[in-house]
Write a protein that holds these residues in place. Structure first.
Motif, PDB file in Angstrom:
ATOM      1  N   ASP A  49      55.366 115.159 -20.427  1.00  6.32           N
ATOM      2  CA  ASP A  49      54.530 114.236 -19.668  1.00  6.32           C
ATOM      3  C   ASP A  49      53.982 113.137 -20.561  1.00  6.32           C
ATOM      4  O   ASP A  49      53.330 113.415 -21.577  1.00  6.32           O
ATOM      5  CB  ASP A  49      53.373 115.010 -19.021  1.00  6.32           C
ATOM      6  N   LYS A  85      53.501 107.307 -16.523  1.00  4.09           N
ATOM      7  CA  LYS A  85      52.488 106.803 -15.596  1.00  4.09           C
ATOM      8  C   LYS A  85      52.125 105.375 -15.946  1.00  4.09           C
ATOM      9  O   LYS A  85      52.349 104.919 -17.071  1.00  4.09           O
ATOM     10  CB  LYS A  85      51.210 107.654 -15.663  1.00  4.09           C
ATOM     11  N   TYR A 124      54.148 108.236 -11.969  1.00  4.01           N
ATOM     12  CA  TYR A 124      52.823 108.375 -11.361  1.00  4.01           C
ATOM     13  C   TYR A 124      52.064 107.043 -11.345  1.00  4.01           C
ATOM     14  O   TYR A 124      52.167 106.256 -12.293  1.00  4.01           O
ATOM     15  CB  TYR A 124      51.940 109.302 -12.188  1.00  4.01           C
ATOM     16  N   HIS A 126      48.522 106.220 -12.201  1.00  3.06           N
ATOM     17  CA  HIS A 126      47.654 106.995 -13.077  1.00  3.06           C
ATOM     18  C   HIS A 126      46.223 107.154 -12.556  1.00  3.06           C
ATOM     19  O   HIS A 126      45.546 108.138 -12.856  1.00  3.06           O
ATOM     20  CB  HIS A 126      47.636 106.329 -14.459  1.00  3.06           C
ATOM     21  N   ARG A 127      45.744 106.164 -11.801  1.00  2.00           N
ATOM     22  CA  ARG A 127      44.387 106.255 -11.250  1.00  2.00           C
ATOM     23  C   ARG A 127      44.270 105.256 -10.101  1.00  2.00           C
ATOM     24  O   ARG A 127      44.983 104.249 -10.059  1.00  2.00           O
ATOM     25  CB  ARG A 127      43.329 105.944 -12.304  1.00  2.00           C
ATOM     26  N   SER A 156      47.746 110.469  -9.825  1.00  2.00           N
ATOM     27  CA  SER A 156      46.843 111.189 -10.722  1.00  2.00           C
ATOM     28  C   SER A 156      45.429 110.682 -10.503  1.00  2.00           C
ATOM     29  O   SER A 156      45.224 109.488 -10.234  1.00  2.00           O
ATOM     30  CB  SER A 156      47.266 110.967 -12.179  1.00  2.00           C
ATOM     31  N   ASN A 157      44.472 111.596 -10.585  1.00  2.00           N
ATOM     32  CA  ASN A 157      43.050 111.249 -10.485  1.00  2.00           C
ATOM     33  C   ASN A 157      42.661 110.698  -9.111  1.00  2.00           C
ATOM     34  O   ASN A 157      41.643 110.016  -8.979  1.00  2.00           O
ATOM     35  CB  ASN A 157      42.659 110.237 -11.579  1.00  2.00           C
ATOM     36  N   HIS A 180      50.525 115.834  -7.807  1.00  3.14           N
ATOM     37  CA  HIS A 180      49.255 115.194  -8.158  1.00  3.14           C
ATOM     38  C   HIS A 180      48.808 115.782  -9.495  1.00  3.14           C
ATOM     39  O   HIS A 180      48.978 116.980  -9.737  1.00  3.14           O
ATOM     40  CB  HIS A 180      48.202 115.484  -7.080  1.00  3.14           C
ATOM     41  N   GLN A 181      48.261 114.923 -10.357  1.00  2.00           N
ATOM     42  CA  GLN A 181      47.808 115.394 -11.674  1.00  2.00           C
ATOM     43  C   GLN A 181      46.303 115.150 -11.805  1.00  2.00           C
ATOM     44  O   GLN A 181      45.870 114.046 -12.131  1.00  2.00           O
ATOM     45  CB  GLN A 181      48.567 114.673 -12.791  1.00  2.00           C
ATOM     46  N   PRO A 182      45.486 116.176 -11.559  1.00  2.00           N
ATOM     47  CA  PRO A 182      44.040 116.065 -11.734  1.00  2.00           C
ATOM     48  C   PRO A 182      43.560 116.825 -12.963  1.00  2.00           C
ATOM     49  O   PRO A 182      44.264 117.688 -13.500  1.00  2.00           O
ATOM     50  CB  PRO A 182      43.504 116.743 -10.473  1.00  2.00           C
ATOM     51  N   CYS A 206      50.702 120.471  -7.764  1.00  2.00           N
ATOM     52  CA  CYS A 206      49.550 120.160  -8.615  1.00  2.00           C
ATOM     53  C   CYS A 206      49.859 120.566 -10.048  1.00  2.00           C
ATOM     54  O   CYS A 206      50.332 121.678 -10.303  1.00  2.00           O
ATOM     55  CB  CYS A 206      48.312 120.908  -8.124  1.00  2.00           C
TER      56      CYS A 206
END
Length: 318
Positions: A49, A85, A124, A126-127, A156-157, A180-182, A206
């Motif tokens: 990643d 990302k 992704y 990223h935010r 993500s986020n 999703h990447q939290p 996730c």
């Protein structure tokens, strides 16, 4: 290495994935970075990643990873999942940050060039970017798949309401959000009430980042000292002041529970995150091969008794 399906997609990821956020930039030793990536792959960690701003400096982690690929690992490209990302600040001017189509597509092109790849497996956002319409950002993600730059897309986020909106848009476009990447760990559980149920509803996988709370959920600080090579000592993100006496008391209680389980604290922390049925993978960082071995070793004990979970909750509530 067990592999888990990402939501309702066909994509499977290893339960443990390697993040190249730190320790893989130009300021770090290349031979160490190569050793870590190769060892991870040999242990079944097939997902690496990255992000456009990883390093330091920004972009250098992708360049280093590309060099590692060129030195032999590229022969196994079809067995490797590469994610990157865009969304945080990458450069000056209006096209180096945010969620615009201009930024996302050009950033991915730059990432592919740095890594020497024709495509990434996951791209992704990223935010969230409040200044760009969500429809534009999701359409840009859709375009990266249709143009062959990415195989899958994720976010993500994103908070739960925005995640639901984003997945609905992507579904209409025909390019579903697969992951999703939290941030998620024992000390940061804000995703539990809303986001985890939303991901289950929407069929999105996730992958949790910072599962060890930037090293606090390891044995690194148990003595009360701040090791010179620790993130708290460097003070970039985790600060020495974050390792308080109160936090140390909790960490020591958790360490005692881990030892009763026959695990190191870091291993129990990873197992605790992976206990969720909707958790596809846990994203670790590493500066030593032993940390990769510990993470893989955590997979031997993913089950928790009700008594152990109660003890953990009691320790965290103290």
């Amino acid at each position: 290495m067990p592999y888990r399906r990402s939501g309702r997609s066909g994509l499977q990821l290893p339960a443990v994935s390697l993040g190249l956020w730190h320790n893989f930039g130009f300021v770090d030793r290349f031979d160490t970075a190569e050793q870590l990536v190769r060892h991870a792959f040999d242990r079944g960690i097939t997902h690496f990643d990255l992000a456009n701003n990883y390093g330091p400096p920004p972009g250098s982690a992708e360049t280093v990873f590309g060099r590692i690929l060129q030195r032999g690992l590229a022969a196994y490209r079809d067995e490797i999942i590469v994610s990157t990302k865009a969304g945080y600040v990458m450069g000056p001017g209006p096209y180096g940050d945010g969620g615009s189509r201009k930024y996302l597509v050009s950033s991915l092109d730059q990432s592919l060039k740095r890594m020497g790849l024709d495509y990434v497996d996951i791209f992704y956002h990223h935010r969230p970017d409040p200044n760009t319409p969500l429809e534009e950002t999701m359409a840009a993600l859709d375009y990266t798949v249709r143009s062959g730059r990415a195989l899958y897309v994720g976010v993500s986020n994103y908070p739960a309401p925005l995640l639901r909106e984003a997945t609905a848009i992507l579904r209409r476009l025909g390019t579903p959000c697969v992951i999703h990447q939290p941030r998620y760990n024992m000390f940061d559980r804000k995703i539990e009430p809303e986001l985890l149920p939303a991901l289950a509803d929407e069929g999105v996988g996730c992958i949790a980042f910072s599962p060890l709370a930037q090293g606090m959920l390891t044995d690194k600080y148990l003595s009360g000292d701040i090791p010179a090579d620790s993130r708290a000592a460097r003070g970039h993100f985790l600060k020495a002041g974050d390792v308080t006496a109160e936090k140390l008391a909790v960490i020591r209680k958790l360490d005692a529970i881990a030892r009763e389980r026959g695990q190191k604290l870091a291993q129990m922390a990873l197992s605790w995150v992976l206990r969720h049925p909707g958790m596809t993978s846990v994203l670790i960082g590493a500066s030593r091969v032993g940390q990769i071995e510990d993470a893989v070793g955590a997979l031997a004990k993913l089950d928790f008794s009700a008594e152990q979970l109660w003890a953990i909750e009691s320790a965290l509530a103290a």
